[in-house]
Design an enzyme around this catalytic site. Structure first.
Site, PDB file in Angstrom:
ATOM      1  N   LYS A 280       0.820  -1.217   0.000  1.00  0.00           N
ATOM      2  CA  LYS A 280       0.000   0.000   0.000  1.00  0.00           C
ATOM      3  C   LYS A 280       0.849   1.261   0.000  1.00  0.00           C
ATOM      4  O   LYS A 280       2.036   1.256   0.314  1.00  0.00           O
ATOM      5  CB  LYS A 280      -0.996  -0.043   1.160  1.00  0.00           C
ATOM      6  CG  LYS A 280      -2.061  -1.110   0.910  1.00  0.00           C
ATOM      7  CD  LYS A 280      -3.221  -1.065   1.863  1.00  0.00           C
ATOM      8  CE  LYS A 280      -4.276  -2.088   1.415  1.00  0.00           C
ATOM      9  NZ  LYS A 280      -5.437  -2.119   2.321  1.00  0.00           N
ATOM     10  N   ARG A 315      -3.187 -10.712   4.487  1.00  0.00           N
ATOM     11  CA  ARG A 315      -3.608 -10.676   3.072  1.00  0.00           C
ATOM     12  C   ARG A 315      -2.482 -10.010   2.274  1.00  0.00           C
ATOM     13  O   ARG A 315      -2.202  -8.827   2.461  1.00  0.00           O
ATOM     14  CB  ARG A 315      -4.919  -9.895   2.942  1.00  0.00           C
ATOM     15  CG  ARG A 315      -5.509  -9.878   1.538  1.00  0.00           C
ATOM     16  CD  ARG A 315      -6.826  -9.118   1.528  1.00  0.00           C
ATOM     17  NE  ARG A 315      -7.452  -9.132   0.208  1.00  0.00           N
ATOM     18  CZ  ARG A 315      -7.204  -8.253  -0.763  1.00  0.00           C
ATOM     19  NH1 ARG A 315      -6.321  -7.273  -0.548  1.00  0.00           N
ATOM     20  NH2 ARG A 315      -7.812  -8.346  -1.928  1.00  0.00           N
TER      21      ARG A 315
END
Length: 336
Positions: A280, A315
């Site tokens: 991210k 994840r």
């Protein structure tokens, strides 16, 4: 005054006799941080914590099929989209998607999370029909591959089609805000349901982040608690619910870090925790790495922190890197 209770986790081998297991897993705790809105945080002994809260913090989490959650698990990300932020367009063709899923299983992924709609900041809406066309054939093609299949969707029509195709888990990034009937789909077949915290929609969420919270940690906790109650009222068993604080979804960098730092708060919801930070933007900012597909080490670094906080599911995109990280972490933790 409303109190929030955060177990202070430890994985140290010198475990006090009176310590409790955290979520029935590898971490333990013998103190709790008591939080409240507008008041100072306090560290308190277990004797000061209500019994029902201690029970939710310490009780084992239900397995996901054959996967027990007393060990950390990896969820591999498979985006069948043209516009996901780090791998958009790579797996939009059926053959490429299936090949990547099989590769992830070989690399150690225990869950494959298949998504047909990008939820990156600024992403455009995808119709249920298009989302189904992208995901259902992949799910069907992966039957018998030997891993748990999760469908990443916020739409009940796509959820029904995905479960009919053979998915085992539903992962709703809207936390039932977009389409509450996703909970009905999960309840009808007893499927595990992942509820992620987010605000607004992908195309607007980041613009709202700076003003959306009075206390991001407690606001996200309350939002997840509300989502859990919605799911339970629809017939989803509470022990089938997994929570995700939604890192990067309508949060600024300081807000993301505040959530990760005290992620163990969410154990007091009584559900397993999933953390998705892989590649991210805030990792790129902190690590000075503009290329999303080069952020695996930073992602794994946060994953190590999460394991120390008792987070059960990571994840991730970079399966092999995280598999190796977890193997070494587990060996050191067990001393063998």
């Amino acid at each position: 005054m409303t109190y929030y209770w955060r177990a202070i986790p430890s994985i140290d081998p010198a475990r006090p006799v009176a310590a409790l297991p955290l979520a029935g897993g590898w971490a333990w705790f013998d103190r709790v941080e008591r939080l409240s809105r507008g008041g100072p945080a306090q560290i308190v002994p277990l004797s000061d914590v209500p019994e029902d809260v201690l029970s939710r913090m310490s009780a084992p989490r239900a397995p996901l099929g054959a996967l027990s959650l007393d060990e950390p698990r990896t969820m591999g990300i498979l985006n069948t989209t043209p516009d996901s932020f780090s791998d958009g367009g790579h797996h939009i063709e059926l053959e490429a998607a299936v090949a990547r899923a099989r590769q992830m299983v070989t690399e150690g992924a225990e869950i494959i999370d298949i998504g047909g709609e990008s939820t990156r900041p600024g992403a455009a809406f995808v119709t249920p029909e298009e989302e189904i066309a992208r995901t259902a054939p992949v799910i069907e093609a992966l039957q018998g591959v030997g891993t748990v299949i999760s469908l990443d969707t916020r739409k009940s029509a796509a959820a029904r089609a995905g479960m009919a195709a053979g998915a085992h888990i539903l992962n709703d990034v809207s936390g039932l805000r977009y389409d509450p009937e996703v909970a009905d789909v999960a309840a009808a077949i007893g499927a595990p349901l992942i509820l992620m915290h987010s605000i607004a929609t992908p195309d607007t969420m980041q613009a709202m982040a700076a003003s959306a919270y009075s206390d991001v940690l407690l606001d996200v906790y309350d939002g997840l608690q509300d989502a859990i109650e919605m799911a339970v009222s629809a017939g989803v068993a509470r022990d089938r619910i997994i929570v995700d604080p939604g890192i990067g979804f309508g949060k600024t960098q300081p807000q993301n870090l505040a959530l990760i730092q005290r992620v163990s708060l969410f154990h007091s919801l009584g559900c397993a925790i999933l953390l998705g930070v892989s590649r991210k933007g805030f990792i790129g900012t902190i690590a000075a790495q503009p290329l999303a597909d080069q952020r695996g080490p930073g992602s794994a670094g946060i994953g190590l922190w999460a394991l120390g906080q008792g987070v059960q599911i990571l994840r991730v995109h970079d399966i092999e890197m995280h598999t190796q990280m977890i193997a070494l972490w587990r060996a050191v933790h067990r001393g063998q």
